[in-house]
Scaffold this active site. Structure first.
Site, short mmCIF file in Angstrom:
data_model
loop_
_atom_site.label_atom_id
_atom_site.label_comp_id
_atom_site.label_asym_id
_atom_site.label_seq_id
_atom_site.Cartn_x
_atom_site.Cartn_y
_atom_site.Cartn_z
N SER A 290 0.84 -1.20 0.00
CA SER A 290 0.00 0.00 0.00
C SER A 290 0.87 1.24 0.00
O SER A 290 2.10 1.15 -0.05
CB SER A 290 -0.89 0.00 1.25
OG SER A 290 -0.07 0.11 2.40
N CYS B 276 -2.38 3.34 16.00
CA CYS B 276 -1.62 2.38 16.81
C CYS B 276 -0.22 2.04 16.32
O CYS B 276 0.73 2.06 17.10
CB CYS B 276 -2.41 1.08 16.94
SG CYS B 276 -3.75 1.25 18.12
C1 UDX Z 1 -4.33 -2.21 14.32
C2 UDX Z 1 -4.29 -3.70 14.69
O1 UDX Z 1 -4.65 -4.48 13.53
C3 UDX Z 1 -5.23 -3.99 15.86
O2 UDX Z 1 -5.09 -5.35 16.26
C4 UDX Z 1 -4.87 -3.08 17.02
O3 UDX Z 1 -5.77 -3.28 18.10
C5 UDX Z 1 -4.90 -1.63 16.59
O4 UDX Z 1 -4.02 -1.42 15.47
P1 UDX Z 1 -6.00 -0.67 12.96
O5 UDX Z 1 -4.89 0.32 13.01
O6 UDX Z 1 -7.36 -0.24 13.37
O7 UDX Z 1 -5.65 -1.94 13.86
O8 UDX Z 1 -6.14 -1.22 11.46
P2 UDX Z 1 -5.32 -2.30 10.59
O9 UDX Z 1 -6.31 -3.10 9.84
O10 UDX Z 1 -4.33 -3.04 11.37
O11 UDX Z 1 -4.58 -1.37 9.52
C6 UDX Z 1 -3.54 -0.49 9.88
C7 UDX Z 1 -2.95 0.14 8.63
O12 UDX Z 1 -2.23 -0.81 7.87
C8 UDX Z 1 -3.97 0.75 7.69
O13 UDX Z 1 -3.51 1.98 7.19
C9 UDX Z 1 -4.09 -0.28 6.59
O14 UDX Z 1 -4.51 0.26 5.36
C10 UDX Z 1 -2.66 -0.78 6.51
N1 UDX Z 1 -2.53 -2.12 5.94
C11 UDX Z 1 -3.11 -3.19 6.57
C12 UDX Z 1 -1.77 -2.31 4.78
O15 UDX Z 1 -1.24 -1.35 4.22
N2 UDX Z 1 -1.64 -3.57 4.29
C13 UDX Z 1 -2.19 -4.67 4.88
O16 UDX Z 1 -2.01 -5.79 4.37
C14 UDX Z 1 -2.96 -4.46 6.06
#
Ligand code: UDX
Ligand code: ADP
Length: 479
Positions: free
Chosen positions: A268, A275
């Site tokens: 991405s 977090c």
């Molecule tokens: C994260 C953790 O997943 C969760 O367990 C914790 O409690 C809080 O932090 P969150 O930040 O809400 O959750 O979303 P998450 O789905 O983890 O995505 C975080 C970021 O990573 C987003 O910007 C998402 O777009 C990005 N991402 C996620 C990627 O770029 N690639 C992926 O494969 C997965």
């Protein structure tokens, strides 16, 4: 002690959904979510909740006024509760010792002091906010130094693993619940009391109990591992673009190895959210304080790579647009840090937008769930810009994607909202300046179809052949 009443301090992205689901699953427990912000509590008591989360409104509607209450009466909430969750914000410090890395625990400390002041009966105090390792010790010290006669405290760590956008499912079908407590008979009893709450809907085998410090560190470790996976695949996306490999194919191939697994391998424009960056900074700070510089440097690299990815993507946008975006109209599709949330904290769209604004672009931003004020709040933040007036002049927020792209030289897709996949791109192409560019920062669009329409397309982790766009440019009337 049988838990009959729960109070949650902090009605944010963690406290609100978590306690709503506890209320839903434990109709015998009265759950009161308290916040010092009157506006936030009013929103929780209205038809438009302060956060957008699929399924949340439904849960709140089922329980609010029955066994779920949102209130600013923190004193009453604390006094009557058997168990108190601390779910207040823990931002990264912006000044002083540990600036830019350590978590600012002033809200946690003030919550602990409020409990110490107000409690008149025994309490189990549960740290729910993501905190640095040993934060429970701060809460313990404050509570135990201020204990009134007849009042005893047990402090537990119960980190929340929900992800925004899927919070309700994550809570209802939690893969694991983690509870850490003291290795004393009283500490173990408190752990069992909290287990009893979760066992209303979570199978006992999915509830893990540990000591307090393991629980705190596990939360940081889980987020660090997840972020590290994204930085790893993003690093390979640069290799793919340079070699002709396709990062989606690489992810699919390596994800078939059960030791690696297929999840969290979506390349991405970089990760965002409240977090990942904060927790890794916490971990780095912890390692530095523990005199473990090599470990600190290792995790720092995960963040460096994330910054690199955001910069690399934005640089590609500018270079493709003949190295100048001054006075060009650029449509930004998506501003939240991921789909299905209105949360913009650390959203990569902020970096992309700010860089383009610095280069003189005029931005037309559309996001299905982020309020216009929130977008301006992020882009005019003094840490982001020295000239908020320029930002206000050069940013227009739109109600629809179609309105945002009209007259645009380029579209930059920053968030993977499903509705972007089904836009009428022929109509969009007609409405844009030519040559029309699309930069798909989430790899969600059909690039070949876009090229056939006539777009110049760039994405992450894949070098697209220009044949489609060159052919289409020669015949702009093609279907
Ligand atoms: C994260 C953790 O997943 C969760 O367990 C914790 O409690 C809080 O932090 P969150 O930040 O809400 O959750 O979303 P998450 O789905 O983890 O995505 C975080 C970021 O990573 C987003 O910007 C998402 O777009 C990005 N991402 C996620 C990627 O770029 N690639 C992926 O494969 C997965
Ligand atoms: P998170 O994503 O961790 O849930 P948020 O910023 O969304 O963080 O929410 C934290 C909430 O905690 C805010 O609404 C803030 O007003 C609230 N808060 C902070 N300190 C206190 C306190 N001492 N008592 C009650 N609420 C508090």
């Amino acid at each position: 002690m049988v838990i009959e009443k729960i109070c949650c301090l902090g009605a944010g992205y963690v406290g609100g959904p978590t306690c709503s689901v506890i209320a839903l699953k434990c109709p015998n427990i009265k759950v009161t979510v308290c916040d010092k912000s009157v506006e936030r509590i009013n929103q929780w008591n209205s038809d438009k909740l302060p956060i957008y989360e699929p399924g949340l409104q439904d849960v709140v509607n089922q329980c609010r006024g029955k066994n779920l209450f949102f209130s600013t009466d923190i004193a009453k909430g604390i006094r009557e509760a058997d168990l108190i969750f601390i779910s207040v914000n823990t931002p990264t410090k912006t000044f002083g010792n540990g600036k830019g890395r350590a978590a600012d625990l002033k809200y946690v400390e003030s919550a602990a002091r409020m409990i110490a002041d107000l409690a008149t009966s025994n309490k189990i105090v549960v740290e729910k906010s993501t905190v640095p390792v040993k934060a429970a010790e701060i809460i313990m010290k404050i509570l135990r130094a201020n204990t009134k006669p007849g009042v005893e405290y047990q402090i537990l760590s119960n980190p929340e693993f929900l992800a925004e956008g899927t919070a309700i499912v994550d809570l209802v079908e939690a893969e694991r619940v983690l509870i850490g407590g003291e290795d004393t008979p009283e500490g173990q009893k408190a752990i069992q009391e909290l287990c009893w709450v979760y066992e209303h809907w979570i199978p006992a085998k999915n509830i893990l109990t540990t000591n307090t410090w393991s629980s705190e560190l596990s939360k940081l470790a889980a987020n660090a591992f997840l972020a590290q996976r994204i930085s790893s695949i993003n690093s390979l996306s640069a290799v793919c673009e340079a070699t002709g490999a396709d990062v989606s194919e690489v992810a699919r191939a390596i994800g078939r190895d059960s030791r690696i697994g297929p999840k969290f391998l979506e390349a991405s424009i970089g990760f965002g959210g409240s977090c990942f960056q904060k927790d890794i900074l916490n971990l780095i700070y912890l390692c530095e304080c523990l005199n473990l510089p090599e470990v600190a440097e290792y995790w720092q690299q995960v963040l460096n790579l994330n910054d690199y990815q955001k910069t690399r993507f934005t640089r590609k946008v500018i270079e493709s647009l003949f190295n100048t975006v001054t006075d060009k109209n650029i449509a930004i599709l998506g501003f939240s840090f991921k789909k299905n949330t209105g949360d913009t904290r650390e959203s990569p769209a902020i970096h992309v937008s700010t860089t383009l604004l610095d280069e003189g672009a005029k931005l037309h931003i559309y996001d299905p769930k982020v309020e216009p004020e929130q977008i301006f709040y992020e882009l005019t933040n003094p840490y982001i810009t020295s000239d908020p007036e320029i930002v206000k002049k050069n940013v227009e927020i739109h109600d629809t994607a179609y309105s945002a792209v009209t007259g645009a030289h380029a579209i930059v897709l920053c968030t993977e909202w499903d509705e972007f996949k089904t836009l009428d791109f022929k109509k969009i192409y007609e409405a844009m300046m030519k040559p029309a560019y699309i930069f798909d920062g989430r790899k969600i669009l059909n690039h070949e179809a876009l090229q056939n329409i006539g777009f110049h397309v760039q994405t992450i982790g894949k070098r697209l052949s220009r044949v489609g766009s060159i052919r289409a440019q020669g015949s702009q009337t093609m279907p």
